[in-house]
Each structure stands twice: as structure tokens, then as C-alpha cells.
Enzyme design. Structure first.
Site, PDB file in Angstrom:
ATOM      1  CG  ASP A  15       0.396  -7.271   9.736  1.00  0.00           C
ATOM      2  OD1 ASP A  15       0.654  -8.434  10.073  1.00  0.00           O
ATOM      3  OD2 ASP A  15      -0.055  -6.968   8.619  1.00  0.00           O
ATOM      4  NE  ARG A  95      -3.661   3.368   3.585  1.00  0.00           N
ATOM      5  CZ  ARG A  95      -4.516   2.788   4.400  1.00  0.00           C
ATOM      6  NH1 ARG A  95      -5.192   3.540   5.268  1.00  0.00           N
ATOM      7  NH2 ARG A  95      -4.716   1.489   4.375  1.00  0.00           N
ATOM      8  CG  ASP A 124      -2.172   1.347   1.576  1.00  0.00           C
ATOM      9  OD1 ASP A 124      -2.690   2.173   0.805  1.00  0.00           O
ATOM     10  OD2 ASP A 124      -2.835   0.612   2.331  1.00  0.00           O
ATOM     11  CB  SER A 178      -6.633  -8.103   3.536  1.00  0.00           C
ATOM     12  OG  SER A 178      -5.934  -6.888   3.731  1.00  0.00           O
TER      13      SER A 178
END
Length: 412
Positions: A15, A95, A124, A178
């Protein structure tokens, strides 16, 4: 004329590799990649060459593991914060520190925007963007998957896009789980996990752990020492927090500890199913709770349950830098002043078994708790206490009894 700059949250995966030429082509930016090292280990290998090969002007790799452990992970553990009674918030508290470092790079480089590759379905996007808003409200945020110019919808599309731009990388279109990894945990989503009716394929899935069935047949004892709610030593050896977590990951993974399968409620409204491996974190969290059992009074423990639930929700929702989270952390820090002591545990086939807890600040008195009468407590004292403690219940029953007698008399 110099081009404007964008800072890309870069992992080196497909990505973010595709995003580099897309940002240059779509907006004309110079792309500054920033990979924040939160304990991904081998995932960081070869990133510098890959980023530049893909068209980035520069790559920052910033090690924040110790800061993550001391200023994000442990305050969450000390708050007894667990989302929906299971999830130890491994992705959630990583995060905000990533966002904080992205902002620092953007300031240093004079960038006008920060870009992330989080999808429009996940949590996220909130965690990154709320953190950036709180720290740098003037910086633009580009969420690629929500941009109308982003037309790629699959790994095949991204691979074709990269090849068309002269980027030939070792990615294929074969789907896999994932995953998100840091020093605290690794999460798994996708494939058979997308159907809650399916049992996880643990043989292919697990990275840090073995299943309890494959764990050793013999238990293993470990000792943890805490000072003011922070772990300071493992098995008698003084270590910093990050090294204790790393060692506990090895021990917990060996004994099949900390594997959870959860269907959780995402902030955006949908349910998602994932498997989390948090071997060291599960041990550390349980040890901390055991020490709190010994050192905190009843009222504080009960109130901390409320705080922990709210704290977990705030962290999960991406509100680390909000006033309430900071205020709750101040309360928690006060509760931790006497959470100092020694915890011994037995690890065995997915279980953490108490093996003894001691503290100089213990509130447990053996003379009070024993069945013999001591100087501080007389069994007869309980009579008056019970009468007062249950007075409202007794009054209600008496009044109900009177009403019943009156009704019976009127019905004769």
C-alpha cells in the site's frame, strides 16, 4: 520553484509503496517517508532502498520503542484499561506516538501535509487524524483510501500501478492475513477470520506464540518486581520496560499465553473479527493487577474499574491527546504510588497462575483476615454494622409486609 512536501507514514508494504508515486503524480509533492519503529523488528529491513527506489526523496526511521513502552503502554496498563474486556489495545496506543513523530518530521521538513494509508473502514484513520489535529491543526491530512483520485481497489491494482511506474517489487497478488505488529502484540485479520463461524487456522496464523496444546508439559515460574506501577526487574534481573516486555513475549509465547479471538465493535460502527497475540503484555497486565489487589483499597479499586473502561474507550477511539485521557492518567499516577512489590507466577499451557505476591505497602493483614479474634476486630462488632448496612433493605421489607397485611384485611 521548490515543490511542496508531504510526509508519508511508511511501512514498506504494498500500500505505502504504491502511495509514493501516486502522491507525486496526483499532487506534485516531494514525498518524505517516515517509518516509526515501534518494534516491528524484521519488517524494517530494506526499507531505505525500497523507499528511494519507489520515488521518495528521503526516509526517516525513528526508534520510539522505549518512549512507547514508558509513556503509552505502561500508563494504559496502570489504568487497567482493556477494551471490551479482552483487547489490550496494542495497535491503539501505538498510533498516537506514530502521529506525534509524523508531525515532528513534517515540522522539520516544512511539509504542508501528512499522508496515511489507513482504510476508510477501520479505526486507524481516526487514531492518526485525531492525533494530528490535536498536535498540528494547520497541517493537511491526506487519507489515500478516501480520496476521489485514488482508484486502486485491490492488491492487483496496486501491483499494476507500481509496475507501470517502473517499480518492480517482490509483492504478488496472493492475499494473506492483514497484520499489525509492535513490541506489545501482533494482530491478525482477514482470510478465514472474516467468518466468525470459522475456527482460526493457528498453524498458519501464529507468529509470537504456540497454541496451549503445543506448549511445554512442565510449568515455568517467573518473578516480576514493580516500583510505583512500573516493572523494573524480571527474575531478579534489573531491566528497562522494553526489555522486560521482550523477554515476557518469549516466555509467554512459549507457553501459549495471550492468544485471544474477538469480535470487536469498531468506532465506525461495524463489527470486526481478529486474533491478537499479546503474550508478554498479558503476563505484565495480570502481574500488575495482582499487585493492585494487595495494595489498593476497595473504593480505589472499584473506581479504577470505571476509569479503566473509559480510558480504554478513549485510547481505542484515537483520543490519546484529549484532556480527559490526560486527566485520567493523572488520577491513575496517584493510585500507582504504592503499587510496589514482588509478583511470582506460574506459566502453564495458556494459563497464568498466582504463586505469591508481596509488597511493603500491602493492605492485607493476616491477623485481621484469620478466623481468630484479634485486637483490631471483635466478631460481635459485625452485628451493629450489619444492622446499619442492611437497614434500607429491612425497612423496605417491613413496609411491603404492612401493605400486604392491609390489602389482605381489605379483601376479607
Amino acid at each position: 520553484m521548490a515543490k511542496e512536501k508531504v510526509v508519508l507514514a511508511y511501512s514498506g508494504g504494498l500500500d505505502t509503496t504504491a502511495i509514493i508515486p501516486w502522491l507525486k503524480e496526483t499532487y506534485g509533492y516531494d514525498v518524505i517517508c517516515a517509518c516509526i519503529d515501534v518494534g516491528q523488528e524484521s519488517e524494517l529491513e530494506g526499507l531505505d532502498e525500497r523507499a528511494k527506489y519507489s520515488g521518495a526523496e528521503k526516509l526517516y526511521i525513528i526508534d520510539v520503542v522505549d518512549e512507547l513502552c514508558d509513556e503509552y503502554i505502561m500508563p494504559t496498563v496502570q489504568a487497567d484499561a482493556v477494551y471490551e474486556n479482552k483487547y489490550l489495545l496494542g495497535t491503539s496506543f501505538a498510533r498516537p506516538i506514530i502521529a506525534k513523530k509524523l508531525v515532528e518530521v513534517a515540522r522539520k521538513e516544512g511539509a504542508v501535509a501528512i499522508c496515511h494509508g489507513a482504510t476508510g473502514k477501520g479505526n486507524d484513520q481516526l487514531r492518526f487524524e485525531l492525533s494530528i489535529k490535536a498536535l498540528a491543526p494547520d497541517i493537511k491530512v491526506i487519507a489515500t483510501w478516501r480520496q476521489p483520485e485514488w482508484t486502486m481497489q485491490s492488491r492487483e491494482d496496486e501491483i499494476a500501478f507500481c509496475k507501470a511506474h517502473g517499480i518492480d517489487l517482490p509483492f504478488d497478488a496472493k492475499h494473506s492475513y492483514s497484520r499489525d505488529r509492535n513490541i506489545w502484540h501482533i494482530s491478525h485479520e482477514g482470510l478465514e477470520l472474516e467468518n466468525p463461524a470459522n475456527e482460526p487456522n493457528y498453524d498458519d496464523l501464529l507468529v509470537l506464540s504456540v497454541t496451549p496444546e503445543k506448549a511445554p508439559d512442565e510449568p515455568e515460574y517467573i518473578d516480576l518486581d514493580f516500583e510505583k506501577g512500573y516493572p523494573v526487574a524480571l527474575n531478579g534481573k534489573k531491566m528497562k520496560t522494553s526489555d522486560i516486555i521482550r523477554e515476557l513475549n518469549k516466555l509467554g509465547g512459549k507457553h501459549g499465553i495471550g492468544i485471544i479471538d474477538i469480535v470487536e465493535n469498531r468506532v465506525v460502527g461495524m463489527k470486526s473479527r481478529g486474533v491478537y497475540e499479546t503474550p508478554g503484555g498479558t503476563i505484565l497486565t495480570e502481574a500488575h493487577k495482582q499487585l493492585e489487589e494487595l495494595t489498593l483499597d476497595r473504593d480505589t479499586m472499584e473506581y479504577k474499574k470505571l476509569v479503566g473502561t473509559k480510558f480504554a474507550a478513549l485510547v481505542y477511539e484515537g483520543k490519546w491527546f484529549c484532556t480527559l485521557r490526560e486527566s485520567l492518567s493523572a488520577f491513575v499516577a496517584k493510585t500507582e504510588e504504592r503499587v510496589t512489590g514482588h509478583v511470582k507466577m506460574k506459566l502453564y499451557k495458556g494459563n497464568i497462575i498466582k504463586a505469591g505476591t508481596t509488597s511493603d505497602y500491602t493492605l492485607y493483614s493476616e491477623s485481621l483476615a484469620s478466623f481468630t479474634t484479634g485486637d483490631l476486630y471483635d466478631h460481635k462488632d459485625a452485628s451493629g454494622f450489619i444492622n446499619l448496612f442492611g437497614l434500607s433493605m429491612k425497612v423496605r421489607a417491613m413496609m411491603d409486609q404492612k401493605r400486604e397485611e392491609k390489602d389482605n384485611a381489605n379483601n376479607k
